[in-house]
Design a protein around this motif. Structure first.
Motif, PDB file in Angstrom:
ATOM      1  N   ASP A   1       0.876  -1.162   0.000  1.00 26.56           N
ATOM      2  CA  ASP A   1       0.000   0.000   0.000  1.00 26.56           C
ATOM      3  C   ASP A   1       0.919   1.219   0.000  1.00 26.56           C
ATOM      4  O   ASP A   1       1.694   1.412   0.946  1.00 26.56           O
ATOM      5  CB  ASP A   1      -0.879  -0.027   1.255  1.00 26.56           C
ATOM      6  N   THR A   2       0.869   2.028  -1.038  1.00 24.83           N
ATOM      7  CA  THR A   2       1.814   3.141  -1.150  1.00 24.83           C
ATOM      8  C   THR A   2       1.597   4.200  -0.066  1.00 24.83           C
ATOM      9  O   THR A   2       2.535   4.921   0.265  1.00 24.83           O
ATOM     10  CB  THR A   2       1.778   3.787  -2.548  1.00 24.83           C
ATOM     11  N   ASP A   3       0.400   4.292   0.504  1.00 20.87           N
ATOM     12  CA  ASP A   3       0.199   5.211   1.621  1.00 20.87           C
ATOM     13  C   ASP A   3       1.111   4.818   2.784  1.00 20.87           C
ATOM     14  O   ASP A   3       1.650   5.673   3.485  1.00 20.87           O
ATOM     15  CB  ASP A   3      -1.260   5.210   2.087  1.00 20.87           C
ATOM     16  N   LEU A   4       1.304   3.514   2.985  1.00 21.86           N
ATOM     17  CA  LEU A   4       2.183   3.048   4.060  1.00 21.86           C
ATOM     18  C   LEU A   4       3.643   3.358   3.750  1.00 21.86           C
ATOM     19  O   LEU A   4       4.421   3.657   4.654  1.00 21.86           O
ATOM     20  CB  LEU A   4       1.985   1.555   4.299  1.00 21.86           C
ATOM     21  N   LEU A   5       4.031   3.303   2.468  1.00 23.62           N
ATOM     22  CA  LEU A   5       5.396   3.679   2.092  1.00 23.62           C
ATOM     23  C   LEU A   5       5.651   5.154   2.423  1.00 23.62           C
ATOM     24  O   LEU A   5       6.724   5.514   2.922  1.00 23.62           O
ATOM     25  CB  LEU A   5       5.638   3.440   0.597  1.00 23.62           C
ATOM     26  N   ILE A   6       4.659   5.991   2.145  1.00 22.66           N
ATOM     27  CA  ILE A   6       4.772   7.423   2.438  1.00 22.66           C
ATOM     28  C   ILE A   6       4.888   7.642   3.942  1.00 22.66           C
ATOM     29  O   ILE A   6       5.768   8.367   4.426  1.00 22.66           O
ATOM     30  CB  ILE A   6       3.558   8.186   1.870  1.00 22.66           C
ATOM     31  N   GLN A   7       4.003   7.011   4.701  1.00 25.88           N
ATOM     32  CA  GLN A   7       4.000   7.182   6.152  1.00 25.88           C
ATOM     33  C   GLN A   7       5.300   6.673   6.768  1.00 25.88           C
ATOM     34  O   GLN A   7       5.843   7.298   7.685  1.00 25.88           O
ATOM     35  CB  GLN A   7       2.791   6.467   6.767  1.00 25.88           C
ATOM     36  N   SER A   8       5.802   5.577   6.256  1.00 26.39           N
ATOM     37  CA  SER A   8       7.061   5.019   6.760  1.00 26.39           C
ATOM     38  C   SER A   8       8.225   5.971   6.493  1.00 26.39           C
ATOM     39  O   SER A   8       9.049   6.233   7.370  1.00 26.39           O
ATOM     40  CB  SER A   8       7.314   3.663   6.108  1.00 26.39           C
ATOM     41  N   ARG A   9       8.271   6.502   5.276  1.00 24.97           N
ATOM     42  CA  ARG A   9       9.349   7.441   4.923  1.00 24.97           C
ATOM     43  C   ARG A   9       9.303   8.696   5.778  1.00 24.97           C
ATOM     44  O   ARG A   9      10.336   9.202   6.231  1.00 24.97           O
ATOM     45  CB  ARG A   9       9.247   7.814   3.446  1.00 24.97           C
ATOM     46  N   GLU A  10       8.113   9.231   5.998  1.00 24.77           N
ATOM     47  CA  GLU A  10       7.953  10.503   6.702  1.00 24.77           C
ATOM     48  C   GLU A  10       7.841  10.355   8.215  1.00 24.77           C
ATOM     49  O   GLU A  10       8.000  11.336   8.940  1.00 24.77           O
ATOM     50  CB  GLU A  10       6.723  11.246   6.165  1.00 24.77           C
ATOM     51  N   GLY A  11       7.514   9.159   8.689  1.00 25.47           N
ATOM     52  CA  GLY A  11       7.322   8.960  10.124  1.00 25.47           C
ATOM     53  C   GLY A  11       6.077   9.653  10.658  1.00 25.47           C
ATOM     54  O   GLY A  11       5.994  10.004  11.825  1.00 25.47           O
ATOM     55  N   LYS A  12       5.098   9.858   9.778  1.00 27.45           N
ATOM     56  CA  LYS A  12       3.854  10.549  10.129  1.00 27.45           C
ATOM     57  C   LYS A  12       2.702   9.915   9.364  1.00 27.45           C
ATOM     58  O   LYS A  12       2.902   9.347   8.294  1.00 27.45           O
ATOM     59  CB  LYS A  12       3.912  12.024   9.716  1.00 27.45           C
ATOM     60  N   THR A  13       1.493  10.094   9.883  1.00 31.10           N
ATOM     61  CA  THR A  13       0.320   9.689   9.124  1.00 31.10           C
ATOM     62  C   THR A  13       0.102  10.688   7.993  1.00 31.10           C
ATOM     63  O   THR A  13       0.648  11.799   8.012  1.00 31.10           O
ATOM     64  CB  THR A  13      -0.950   9.658   9.997  1.00 31.10           C
ATOM     65  N   LEU A  14      -0.711  10.311   7.031  1.00 27.23           N
ATOM     66  CA  LEU A  14      -1.022  11.224   5.931  1.00 27.23           C
ATOM     67  C   LEU A  14      -1.659  12.504   6.452  1.00 27.23           C
ATOM     68  O   LEU A  14      -1.328  13.606   6.002  1.00 27.23           O
ATOM     69  CB  LEU A  14      -1.937  10.553   4.909  1.00 27.23           C
ATOM     70  N   GLN A  15      -2.582  12.366   7.421  1.00 27.28           N
ATOM     71  CA  GLN A  15      -3.238  13.554   7.974  1.00 27.28           C
ATOM     72  C   GLN A  15      -2.242  14.440   8.696  1.00 27.28           C
ATOM     73  O   GLN A  15      -2.317  15.667   8.602  1.00 27.28           O
ATOM     74  CB  GLN A  15      -4.389  13.155   8.901  1.00 27.28           C
ATOM     75  N   GLU A  16      -1.269  13.854   9.394  1.00 30.89           N
ATOM     76  CA  GLU A  16      -0.242  14.657  10.070  1.00 30.89           C
ATOM     77  C   GLU A  16       0.623  15.418   9.060  1.00 30.89           C
ATOM     78  O   GLU A  16       1.019  16.553   9.314  1.00 30.89           O
ATOM     79  CB  GLU A  16       0.636  13.764  10.948  1.00 30.89           C
ATOM     80  N   ILE A  17       0.898  14.800   7.921  1.00 28.42           N
ATOM     81  CA  ILE A  17       1.654  15.491   6.865  1.00 28.42           C
ATOM     82  C   ILE A  17       0.873  16.701   6.373  1.00 28.42           C
ATOM     83  O   ILE A  17       1.412  17.803   6.254  1.00 28.42           O
ATOM     84  CB  ILE A  17       1.991  14.536   5.697  1.00 28.42           C
ATOM     85  N   ILE A  18      -0.419  16.507   6.111  1.00 26.50           N
ATOM     86  CA  ILE A  18      -1.269  17.606   5.655  1.00 26.50           C
ATOM     87  C   ILE A  18      -1.359  18.698   6.719  1.00 26.50           C
ATOM     88  O   ILE A  18      -1.195  19.886   6.423  1.00 26.50           O
ATOM     89  CB  ILE A  18      -2.680  17.096   5.277  1.00 26.50           C
ATOM     90  N   ASP A  19      -1.585  18.298   7.965  1.00 23.30           N
ATOM     91  CA  ASP A  19      -1.721  19.270   9.053  1.00 23.30           C
ATOM     92  C   ASP A  19      -0.432  20.052   9.274  1.00 23.30           C
ATOM     93  O   ASP A  19      -0.464  21.227   9.632  1.00 23.30           O
ATOM     94  CB  ASP A  19      -2.129  18.574  10.352  1.00 23.30           C
ATOM     95  N   GLY A  20       0.730  19.413   9.049  1.00 21.95           N
ATOM     96  CA  GLY A  20       2.013  20.059   9.275  1.00 21.95           C
ATOM     97  C   GLY A  20       2.464  20.949   8.133  1.00 21.95           C
ATOM     98  O   GLY A  20       3.376  21.755   8.284  1.00 21.95           O
ATOM     99  N   SER A  21       1.849  20.797   6.976  1.00 21.84           N
ATOM    100  CA  SER A  21       2.206  21.638   5.824  1.00 21.84           C
ATOM    101  C   SER A  21       0.934  21.921   5.040  1.00 21.84           C
ATOM    102  O   SER A  21       0.193  22.810   5.385  1.00 21.84           O
ATOM    103  CB  SER A  21       3.284  20.969   4.961  1.00 21.84           C
TER     104      SER A  21
END
Length: 169
Positions: free
Chosen positions: A34-54
């Motif tokens: 699941d590519t969402d998990l690849l993103i979260q693993s790379r960033e160390g954040k959930t998708l929503q945390e990435i959006i909230d942080g930027s």
């Protein structure tokens, strides 16, 4: 013998890409990612945390980077709903194997998704679900090698349709 290295699933959040992907991987004797998990693993954040942080555009940029460099031979790949915003990423995914669009109507997706605002969906502030659906629909169709209609079908029926479509390639 299969004619492709991997299989890529695209579609809106709630279309069933991850759930179907696991079953499809079992049927095809492939790995699943699941590519969402690849993103979260790379960033160390959930998708929503990435959006909230930027913002949502940063999430789309990160997703494009992850997808563009992904080497996933012999995988069923469930992508995030916004993957189609990265032309470079889609070129890479299409190189890996056929792209299957799991199409659900907006009404069906509304029944399935109850956490639209907090799910980590890369959308413009204030953008309605219907607006996002219309915007992405054309992109999904542009990149799809195969479109499978999921409305009114259970998981096993959709799996059967996907396998039939892959056999016809």
């Amino acid at each position: 013998m299969k004619k492709y290295k991997s299989v890529v699933l695209i579609g809106m959040p709630g279309a069933g890409k991850s759930t179907l992907g696991v079953l499809l991987a079992k049927e095809l004797a492939m790995d699943f990612v699941d590519t969402d998990l690849l993103i979260q693993s790379r960033e160390g954040k959930t998708l929503q945390e990435i959006i909230d942080g930027s913002d949502y555009l940063n999430l789309r940029r990160i997703e494009g980077e992850v997808i563009s460099s992904a080497e996933l031979p012999s995988h069923v790949i469930a992508t995030g709903g916004s993957v189609v915003y990265s032309a470079e990423g889609m070129v890479n995914l299409r190189r890996l194997g056929p792209v299957i669009f799991l199409h659900c109507s907006a009404e069906e997706l509304r029944r399935r998704i109850h956490n639209y605002e907090s799910r980590g969906i890369a959308k413009a502030p204030g953008q309605s679900f219907e607006e996002l659906f219309a915007e992405r629909e054309a992109l999904y169709r542009k990149y799809a090698d195969i479109t499978v209609d999921c409305d009114g079908r259970d998981l096993q029926q959709v799996l059967g349709r996907v396998l039939e479509a892959l056999d016809s390639l």
